[in-house]
Scaffold this motif. Sequence first.
Motif, PDB file in Angstrom:
ATOM      1  N   LEU A 270       0.828  -1.212   0.000  1.00 18.93           N
ATOM      2  CA  LEU A 270       0.000   0.000   0.000  1.00 18.93           C
ATOM      3  C   LEU A 270       0.862   1.261   0.000  1.00 18.93           C
ATOM      4  N   ILE A 271       2.047   1.179   0.604  1.00 14.51           N
ATOM      5  CA  ILE A 271       2.944   2.343   0.573  1.00 14.51           C
ATOM      6  C   ILE A 271       3.491   2.524  -0.849  1.00 14.51           C
ATOM      7  N   ALA A 272       3.832   1.409  -1.505  1.00  9.90           N
ATOM      8  CA  ALA A 272       4.367   1.480  -2.874  1.00  9.90           C
ATOM      9  C   ALA A 272       3.273   1.820  -3.882  1.00  9.90           C
ATOM     10  N   GLU A 273       2.036   1.376  -3.603  1.00  9.84           N
ATOM     11  CA  GLU A 273       0.927   1.597  -4.544  1.00  9.84           C
ATOM     12  C   GLU A 273      -0.253   2.251  -3.828  1.00  9.84           C
ATOM     13  N   PRO A 274      -0.124   3.530  -3.476  1.00  6.18           N
ATOM     14  CA  PRO A 274      -1.215   4.164  -2.725  1.00  6.18           C
ATOM     15  C   PRO A 274      -2.553   4.174  -3.477  1.00  6.18           C
ATOM     16  N   ASP A 275      -2.514   4.046  -4.813  1.00  6.92           N
ATOM     17  CA  ASP A 275      -3.768   4.004  -5.569  1.00  6.92           C
ATOM     18  C   ASP A 275      -4.589   2.755  -5.243  1.00  6.92           C
ATOM     19  N   ILE A 277      -5.203   1.793  -2.236  1.00  4.27           N
ATOM     20  CA  ILE A 277      -5.838   1.924  -0.913  1.00  4.27           C
ATOM     21  C   ILE A 277      -7.374   1.826  -0.975  1.00  4.27           C
ATOM     22  N   PRO A 278      -8.054   2.499  -1.924  1.00  2.66           N
ATOM     23  CA  PRO A 278      -9.520   2.341  -1.943  1.00  2.66           C
ATOM     24  C   PRO A 278      -9.973   0.889  -2.124  1.00  2.66           C
ATOM     25  N   THR A 279      -9.266   0.131  -2.968  1.00  2.00           N
ATOM     26  CA  THR A 279      -9.611  -1.289  -3.141  1.00  2.00           C
ATOM     27  C   THR A 279      -9.327  -2.065  -1.859  1.00  2.00           C
ATOM     28  N   ALA A 280      -8.201  -1.767  -1.223  1.00  2.00           N
ATOM     29  CA  ALA A 280      -7.847  -2.444   0.030  1.00  2.00           C
ATOM     30  C   ALA A 280      -8.861  -2.126   1.125  1.00  2.00           C
ATOM     31  N   VAL A 281      -9.343  -0.887   1.143  1.00  2.00           N
ATOM     32  CA  VAL A 281     -10.345  -0.498   2.149  1.00  2.00           C
ATOM     33  C   VAL A 281     -11.595  -1.373   2.005  1.00  2.00           C
ATOM     34  N   GLU A 282     -12.004  -1.637   0.764  1.00  2.00           N
ATOM     35  CA  GLU A 282     -13.178  -2.498   0.561  1.00  2.00           C
ATOM     36  C   GLU A 282     -12.930  -3.899   1.112  1.00  2.00           C
ATOM     37  N   GLU A 283     -11.717  -4.411   0.900  1.00  2.00           N
ATOM     38  CA  GLU A 283     -11.402  -5.754   1.380  1.00  2.00           C
ATOM     39  C   GLU A 283     -11.315  -5.784   2.912  1.00  2.00           C
ATOM     40  N   LEU A 284     -10.760  -4.730   3.483  1.00  2.00           N
ATOM     41  CA  LEU A 284     -10.687  -4.664   4.951  1.00  2.00           C
ATOM     42  C   LEU A 284     -12.095  -4.525   5.533  1.00  2.00           C
ATOM     43  N   LEU A 285     -12.964  -3.807   4.822  1.00  2.00           N
ATOM     44  CA  LEU A 285     -14.367  -3.725   5.252  1.00  2.00           C
ATOM     45  C   LEU A 285     -15.039  -5.091   5.192  1.00  2.00           C
ATOM     46  N   ARG A 286     -14.736  -5.841   4.135  1.00  2.00           N
ATOM     47  CA  ARG A 286     -15.323  -7.178   4.033  1.00  2.00           C
ATOM     48  C   ARG A 286     -14.817  -8.078   5.157  1.00  2.00           C
ATOM     49  N   ALA A 287     -13.512  -8.119   5.293  1.00  2.46           N
ATOM     50  CA  ALA A 287     -12.911  -9.101   6.201  1.00  2.46           C
ATOM     51  C   ALA A 287     -13.161  -8.769   7.673  1.00  2.46           C
ATOM     52  N   TYR A 288     -13.227  -7.488   8.003  1.00  2.00           N
ATOM     53  CA  TYR A 288     -13.391  -7.091   9.412  1.00  2.00           C
ATOM     54  C   TYR A 288     -14.619  -6.199   9.592  1.00  2.00           C
ATOM     55  N   SER A 289     -15.689  -6.516   8.885  1.00  2.00           N
ATOM     56  CA  SER A 289     -16.905  -5.687   8.977  1.00  2.00           C
ATOM     57  C   SER A 289     -17.251  -5.453  10.439  1.00  2.00           C
ATOM     58  N   PRO A 290     -17.407  -4.204  10.837  1.00  2.00           N
ATOM     59  CA  PRO A 290     -17.649  -3.973  12.263  1.00  2.00           C
ATOM     60  C   PRO A 290     -19.092  -4.179  12.724  1.00  2.00           C
ATOM     61  N   VAL A 291     -20.079  -3.978  11.835  1.00  2.00           N
ATOM     62  CA  VAL A 291     -21.440  -3.803  12.354  1.00  2.00           C
ATOM     63  C   VAL A 291     -22.338  -5.020  12.132  1.00  2.00           C
ATOM     64  N   THR A 292     -22.940  -5.485  13.228  1.00  2.00           N
ATOM     65  CA  THR A 292     -23.981  -6.506  13.194  1.00  2.00           C
ATOM     66  C   THR A 292     -25.287  -5.854  13.629  1.00  2.00           C
ATOM     67  N   MET A 293     -26.258  -5.828  12.746  1.00  2.00           N
ATOM     68  CA  MET A 293     -27.543  -5.227  13.116  1.00  2.00           C
ATOM     69  C   MET A 293     -28.471  -6.311  13.635  1.00  2.00           C
ATOM     70  N   ALA A 294     -29.694  -5.937  13.960  1.00  2.00           N
ATOM     71  CA  ALA A 294     -30.671  -6.922  14.406  1.00  2.00           C
ATOM     72  C   ALA A 294     -32.034  -6.578  13.829  1.00  2.00           C
ATOM     73  N   LEU A 367      -5.904   5.839   6.703  1.00  2.00           N
ATOM     74  CA  LEU A 367      -4.807   4.941   6.317  1.00  2.00           C
ATOM     75  C   LEU A 367      -3.740   5.695   5.523  1.00  2.00           C
ATOM     76  N   GLU A 368      -4.182   6.567   4.604  1.00  2.00           N
ATOM     77  CA  GLU A 368      -3.198   7.309   3.798  1.00  2.00           C
ATOM     78  C   GLU A 368      -2.293   8.163   4.683  1.00  2.00           C
ATOM     79  N   GLU A 369      -2.902   8.926   5.599  1.00  2.00           N
ATOM     80  CA  GLU A 369      -2.101   9.839   6.425  1.00  2.00           C
ATOM     81  C   GLU A 369      -1.200   9.058   7.376  1.00  2.00           C
ATOM     82  N   TRP A 370      -1.725   7.959   7.921  1.00  2.00           N
ATOM     83  CA  TRP A 370      -0.910   7.133   8.825  1.00  2.00           C
ATOM     84  C   TRP A 370       0.295   6.551   8.073  1.00  2.00           C
ATOM     85  N   LEU A 371       0.029   5.937   6.902  1.00  2.00           N
ATOM     86  CA  LEU A 371       1.113   5.258   6.174  1.00  2.00           C
ATOM     87  C   LEU A 371       2.168   6.237   5.671  1.00  2.00           C
TER      88      LEU A 371
END
Lengths: 406, 69
Positions: A270-275, A277-294, A367-371
């Motif tokens: 992600l540091i070498a290919e910052p472009d 990051i948006p695709t990675a964000v989608e994958e991180l959202l998939r893999a670690y989705s925070p919200v469970t509704m009811a 993520l961009e500012e942190w990295l």
Amino acid sequence: MSDVSQPAAHPPVTDWVNDFDHTDPQWTEDPFPIWDELRAASPVVHTDRFLGCYMPTTYDAVREIANDSEHFSSRRIIVRDVRPEISRNAAPPITSDPPVHKPAKQLLLPPFTPDAMKKLEPRMRAICNELIDGFIADGRVDAAARYSKYIPVQAIAHMLGIPESDSDLFINWIHMILELGIKDENMLLQAVHEMSAYFSAHIEERKKKPTDDLISYLMNARDKEGQPLEDSHVLGSLRLLLIAGIDTTWSAIGSSLWHLARTPADRERLIAEPDLIPTAVEELLRAYSPVTMAREVVGETTISGCPVKPGNMVLLSFPAANRDPKMFPDADKVVIDRRENRHAAFGLGIHRCIGSNLARMEMQVALEEWLKRIPDFRLDPAGTVTWSQGTVRGPRQLPFLLEKAM
Amino acid sequence: MTERLRVRVDPDKCQGHARCKALAPELFELDEYGNAHEAGDGMVPPGLEDKARLAKSNCPEIAIDVIEE
């Protein structure tokens, strides 16, 4: 903040398939193998805990329920030990069913479009850098407590026009509502009451002196008949924006950093290919989705062939859907350049998260500012990572050692 | 043989996730609520076929069709 009160103890789970409990410490720590076990057993499982509760385990079953507002009501949206009284304007539109849902949602959509979020982005970058300035020289940080937590809380405070300096107050209410409130009704009611009083005071202030923020926006909104919203509707929607806007994205940013701390190859890419990051964000959202509704079952029906009975709640686990291997090849792996990613992290159907564009922007910027400034970091072996319980999953303590920070 | 593609958004299925606009900004537009519709007549200019398919395969509501004409 776990010292605010001690929630009622639940017996430990010994039979996950027939007696699951999403507040069990084993689930809180690592739910993924549990979901695999449940999914292998049935597309819909049931527990007698929480006064009776189903959980769909597959993507298809989650989608079926999310698209069926006739049999599954949103009047209750958190699985708890108790069922507090239903309040008509609890938090519209998330607690609304058709036909009142659509007009309540349409009111809130325009301030959260991707274009509206673009205008917020410079403020978000500044917030991230101010936070990083606060700890970068230390060489170590609890990234959950000092970074990921304050990004969404300051963003939503900025949009609502309430002081960012009240952040800790908001965070405490949300902890009381979404975590402690699962097992302690008084805790829930106290937080809701305090939050309502807080917003009522801001509404009164704006009656004297209108402002250019979301509180004034809701106060000035008119329904189809040209009438202003009821006070209880304005208050309910303000409660929703605050509750939904904070620990959801806090969790998503925290889980993303947790992954990158443990996966140097992804971090370097992600540091070498910052472009990417948006695709990675989608994958991180998939893999670690925070919200469970009811949802609450309000009519007898079947889901993926499984009968469900009225009166039970449903733990509508978007995170478990996103780990369904039938839907996502290598569902248990984080593939940061995954191209096909129809994930359900922001829900499906009419209750799609209003703040999804905001959350995505915050995650990318965080993520961009942190990295850029902290390209090299790892988990501190002397510290402990802890995870939140219940409705929203994410790291609450995230001890990092920072290398080569600038 | 030249492949001609057209994209179409089903307005009853779209819930405004806006993935299509992010992945293929040339092919989709959003209304004031953030809900998507195809840009113009939906015809995909040469070279954007991959983006059209990417938008389709990332729509959480399965609201996008890519039609071969």
